[in-house]
Scaffold this motif. Structure first.
Motif, PDB file in Angstrom:
ATOM      1  N   ASN A   1      -1.595 -71.390 -58.590  1.00  0.00           N
ATOM      2  CA  ASN A   1      -2.030 -70.415 -57.584  1.00  0.00           C
ATOM      3  C   ASN A   1      -1.418 -70.733 -56.230  1.00  0.00           C
ATOM      4  OD1 ASN A   1      -3.691 -68.907 -59.322  1.00  0.00           O
ATOM      5  ND2 ASN A   1      -5.370 -70.359 -59.051  1.00  0.00           N
ATOM      6  N   SER A   2      -1.258 -72.013 -55.960  1.00  0.00           N
ATOM      7  CA  SER A   2      -0.633 -72.454 -54.710  1.00  0.00           C
ATOM      8  C   SER A   2       0.098 -73.760 -54.981  1.00  0.00           C
ATOM      9  CB  SER A   2      -1.677 -72.647 -53.607  1.00  0.00           C
ATOM     10  OG  SER A   2      -2.588 -73.668 -53.959  1.00  0.00           O
ATOM     11  N   PHE A   3       1.152 -73.991 -54.203  1.00  0.00           N
ATOM     12  CA  PHE A   3       1.941 -75.208 -54.387  1.00  0.00           C
ATOM     13  C   PHE A   3       2.607 -75.534 -53.054  1.00  0.00           C
ATOM     14  CE2 PHE A   3       4.817 -78.278 -56.042  1.00  0.00           C
ATOM     15  CZ  PHE A   3       4.299 -78.667 -57.275  1.00  0.00           C
ATOM     16  N   THR A   4       2.292 -76.706 -52.525  1.00  0.00           N
ATOM     17  CA  THR A   4       2.883 -77.171 -51.270  1.00  0.00           C
ATOM     18  C   THR A   4       3.547 -78.512 -51.521  1.00  0.00           C
ATOM     19  OG1 THR A   4       1.195 -76.039 -49.960  1.00  0.00           O
ATOM     20  CG2 THR A   4       2.378 -77.833 -48.874  1.00  0.00           C
ATOM     21  N   THR A   5       4.750 -78.681 -50.985  1.00  0.00           N
ATOM     22  CA  THR A   5       5.449 -79.962 -51.091  1.00  0.00           C
ATOM     23  C   THR A   5       5.654 -80.532 -49.699  1.00  0.00           C
ATOM     24  OG1 THR A   5       7.655 -78.981 -51.025  1.00  0.00           O
ATOM     25  CG2 THR A   5       6.662 -79.261 -53.183  1.00  0.00           C
ATOM     26  N   ILE A   6       5.513 -81.830 -49.614  1.00  0.00           N
ATOM     27  CA  ILE A   6       5.740 -82.528 -48.351  1.00  0.00           C
ATOM     28  C   ILE A   6       6.711 -83.668 -48.649  1.00  0.00           C
ATOM     29  CG2 ILE A   6       4.708 -83.836 -46.447  1.00  0.00           C
ATOM     30  CD1 ILE A   6       1.980 -82.477 -47.463  1.00  0.00           C
ATOM     31  N   ILE A   7       7.791 -83.727 -47.898  1.00  0.00           N
ATOM     32  CA  ILE A   7       8.659 -84.887 -47.989  1.00  0.00           C
ATOM     33  C   ILE A   7       8.519 -85.647 -46.687  1.00  0.00           C
ATOM     34  CG2 ILE A   7      10.713 -83.605 -47.259  1.00  0.00           C
ATOM     35  CD1 ILE A   7      12.229 -85.743 -49.120  1.00  0.00           C
ATOM     36  N   SER A   8       8.261 -86.935 -46.804  1.00  0.00           N
ATOM     37  CA  SER A   8       8.161 -87.777 -45.613  1.00  0.00           C
ATOM     38  C   SER A   8       8.972 -89.042 -45.865  1.00  0.00           C
ATOM     39  CB  SER A   8       6.705 -88.113 -45.291  1.00  0.00           C
ATOM     40  OG  SER A   8       6.074 -88.720 -46.395  1.00  0.00           O
ATOM     41  N   CYS A   9       9.572 -89.536 -44.811  1.00  0.00           N
ATOM     42  CA  CYS A   9      10.462 -90.688 -44.922  1.00  0.00           C
ATOM     43  C   CYS A   9      10.140 -91.686 -43.823  1.00  0.00           C
ATOM     44  CB  CYS A   9      11.913 -90.250 -44.774  1.00  0.00           C
ATOM     45  SG  CYS A   9      12.417 -88.973 -45.941  1.00  0.00           S
ATOM     46  N   ASP A  10      10.247 -92.960 -44.176  1.00  0.00           N
ATOM     47  CA  ASP A  10      10.193 -93.990 -43.150  1.00  0.00           C
ATOM     48  C   ASP A  10      11.437 -94.857 -43.331  1.00  0.00           C
ATOM     49  OD1 ASP A  10       9.640 -95.864 -45.166  1.00  0.00           O
ATOM     50  OD2 ASP A  10       7.517 -95.933 -44.733  1.00  0.00           O
ATOM     51  N   HIS A  11      11.416 -96.050 -42.830  1.00  0.00           N
ATOM     52  CA  HIS A  11      12.618 -96.886 -42.851  1.00  0.00           C
ATOM     53  C   HIS A  11      13.126 -97.172 -44.261  1.00  0.00           C
ATOM     54  CE1 HIS A  11      12.297 -97.400 -38.586  1.00  0.00           C
ATOM     55  NE2 HIS A  11      11.040 -97.790 -38.720  1.00  0.00           N
ATOM     56  N   GLN A  12      12.216 -97.418 -45.203  1.00  0.00           N
ATOM     57  CA  GLN A  12      12.622 -97.840 -46.532  1.00  0.00           C
ATOM     58  C   GLN A  12      12.158 -96.928 -47.654  1.00  0.00           C
ATOM     59  OE1 GLN A  12      10.845-101.865 -45.895  1.00  0.00           O
ATOM     60  NE2 GLN A  12      12.707-102.483 -46.966  1.00  0.00           N
ATOM     61  N   TRP A  13      11.322 -95.950 -47.376  1.00  0.00           N
ATOM     62  CA  TRP A  13      10.721 -95.153 -48.426  1.00  0.00           C
ATOM     63  C   TRP A  13      10.865 -93.663 -48.154  1.00  0.00           C
ATOM     64  CZ3 TRP A  13       9.003 -97.595 -52.687  1.00  0.00           C
ATOM     65  CH2 TRP A  13       8.768 -98.965 -52.580  1.00  0.00           C
ATOM     66  N   ALA A  14      11.070 -92.922 -49.232  1.00  0.00           N
ATOM     67  CA  ALA A  14      10.980 -91.461 -49.193  1.00  0.00           C
ATOM     68  C   ALA A  14       9.838 -91.089 -50.132  1.00  0.00           C
ATOM     69  CB  ALA A  14      12.280 -90.828 -49.649  1.00  0.00           C
ATOM     70  N   THR A  15       8.940 -90.252 -49.646  1.00  0.00           N
ATOM     71  CA  THR A  15       7.741 -89.906 -50.404  1.00  0.00           C
ATOM     72  C   THR A  15       7.616 -88.401 -50.544  1.00  0.00           C
ATOM     73  OG1 THR A  15       6.605 -91.880 -49.578  1.00  0.00           O
ATOM     74  CG2 THR A  15       5.219 -90.108 -50.453  1.00  0.00           C
ATOM     75  N   TRP A  16       7.386 -87.971 -51.779  1.00  0.00           N
ATOM     76  CA  TRP A  16       7.060 -86.579 -52.058  1.00  0.00           C
ATOM     77  C   TRP A  16       5.564 -86.487 -52.309  1.00  0.00           C
ATOM     78  CZ3 TRP A  16      10.126 -82.504 -51.497  1.00  0.00           C
ATOM     79  CH2 TRP A  16      11.506 -82.659 -51.589  1.00  0.00           C
ATOM     80  N   THR A  17       4.935 -85.496 -51.720  1.00  0.00           N
ATOM     81  CA  THR A  17       3.531 -85.192 -51.993  1.00  0.00           C
ATOM     82  C   THR A  17       3.462 -83.743 -52.449  1.00  0.00           C
ATOM     83  OG1 THR A  17       2.816 -86.730 -50.267  1.00  0.00           O
ATOM     84  CG2 THR A  17       1.196 -85.103 -51.026  1.00  0.00           C
ATOM     85  N   PHE A  18       2.844 -83.525 -53.591  1.00  0.00           N
ATOM     86  CA  PHE A  18       2.617 -82.172 -54.107  1.00  0.00           C
ATOM     87  C   PHE A  18       1.121 -81.900 -54.034  1.00  0.00           C
ATOM     88  CE2 PHE A  18       6.326 -82.397 -57.411  1.00  0.00           C
ATOM     89  CZ  PHE A  18       7.244 -82.381 -56.395  1.00  0.00           C
ATOM     90  N   VAL A  19       0.749 -80.813 -53.384  1.00  0.00           N
ATOM     91  CA  VAL A  19      -0.642 -80.359 -53.328  1.00  0.00           C
ATOM     92  C   VAL A  19      -0.649 -78.974 -53.976  1.00  0.00           C
ATOM     93  CG1 VAL A  19      -2.596 -79.806 -51.837  1.00  0.00           C
ATOM     94  CG2 VAL A  19      -1.006 -81.641 -51.181  1.00  0.00           C
ATOM     95  N   TYR A  20      -1.472 -78.811 -55.010  1.00  0.00           N
ATOM     96  CA  TYR A  20      -1.385 -77.589 -55.804  1.00  0.00           C
ATOM     97  C   TYR A  20      -2.741 -77.210 -56.377  1.00  0.00           C
ATOM     98  CZ  TYR A  20      -1.224 -81.286 -59.270  1.00  0.00           C
ATOM     99  OH  TYR A  20      -1.508 -82.407 -60.002  1.00  0.00           O
ATOM    100  N   GLU A  21      -2.796 -75.960 -56.812  1.00  0.00           N
ATOM    101  CA  GLU A  21      -3.958 -75.467 -57.542  1.00  0.00           C
ATOM    102  C   GLU A  21      -3.440 -74.826 -58.824  1.00  0.00           C
ATOM    103  OE1 GLU A  21      -7.313 -72.002 -57.264  1.00  0.00           O
ATOM    104  OE2 GLU A  21      -6.767 -73.009 -55.392  1.00  0.00           O
ATOM    105  N   LYS A  22      -3.815 -75.400 -59.951  1.00  0.00           N
ATOM    106  CA  LYS A  22      -3.394 -74.891 -61.255  1.00  0.00           C
ATOM    107  C   LYS A  22      -4.145 -73.602 -61.568  1.00  0.00           C
ATOM    108  CE  LYS A  22      -4.414 -78.604 -63.687  1.00  0.00           C
ATOM    109  NZ  LYS A  22      -4.400 -79.612 -64.778  1.00  0.00           N
TER     110      LYS A  22
END
Length: 148
Positions: free
Chosen positions: A97-118
């Protein structure tokens, strides 16, 4: 109402998170060339650049199938090196029903966050898509390491 979920995946980046963020923020058009076979096409439909309110679309190959995602950029935070993308059209909305992606980066890490409603309890968690997103980071890292 569907079942809500959140997935987070991080990968260490030897090239530095700032370079990964730069690709997604100011050089997004290079991603199809860097991630050949995974990302077929990227286009900005509204906004001209990656900024809050911009509308973009991706053509990508996920698990051997060509797919499309249309997104609105909800937020860009240069301090946190993060971009929030909300899906407003395409294949993901067939399952969610909804799907949001967030990419965030710091010095050593890249992080994906998925927030969704099935849409249903039987809808699978987007684990394959998370693996795909982490592979994109590895491709971008490899691109930067080759340039050194």
């Amino acid at each position: 109402m569907g079942v809500k979920g959140k997935l987070i995946g991080s990968v260490e980046v030897k090239c530095g998170g700032h370079l990964v963020h730069d690709i997604f923020h100011t050089n997004t058009h290079q991603i199809p060339n860097i991630c050949r076979g995974k990302i077929k096409h990227f286009e900005i439909h509204e906004g001209g650049t990656i900024k809050a309110g911009s509308v973009v679309s991706w053509k990508y190959n996920d698990d051997g199938k060509d797919k499309i995602a249309k997104q609105v950029i909800e937020a860009v935070d240069p301090q946190k090196k993060s971009i929030t993308w909300k899906v407003v059209g395409g294949d993901l909305l067939e399952l969610y029903n909804s799907f949001t992606t967030i990419i965030s980066c710091d010095h050593q890490w890249a992080t994906w966050t998925f927030v969704y409603e099935k849409k249903t309890e039987e809808t699978p968690e987007p684990l394959v898509l998370l693996g795909f997103a982490l592979d994109l980071i590895k491709d971008i890292e490899g691109h930067h390491l080759l340039k050194k």
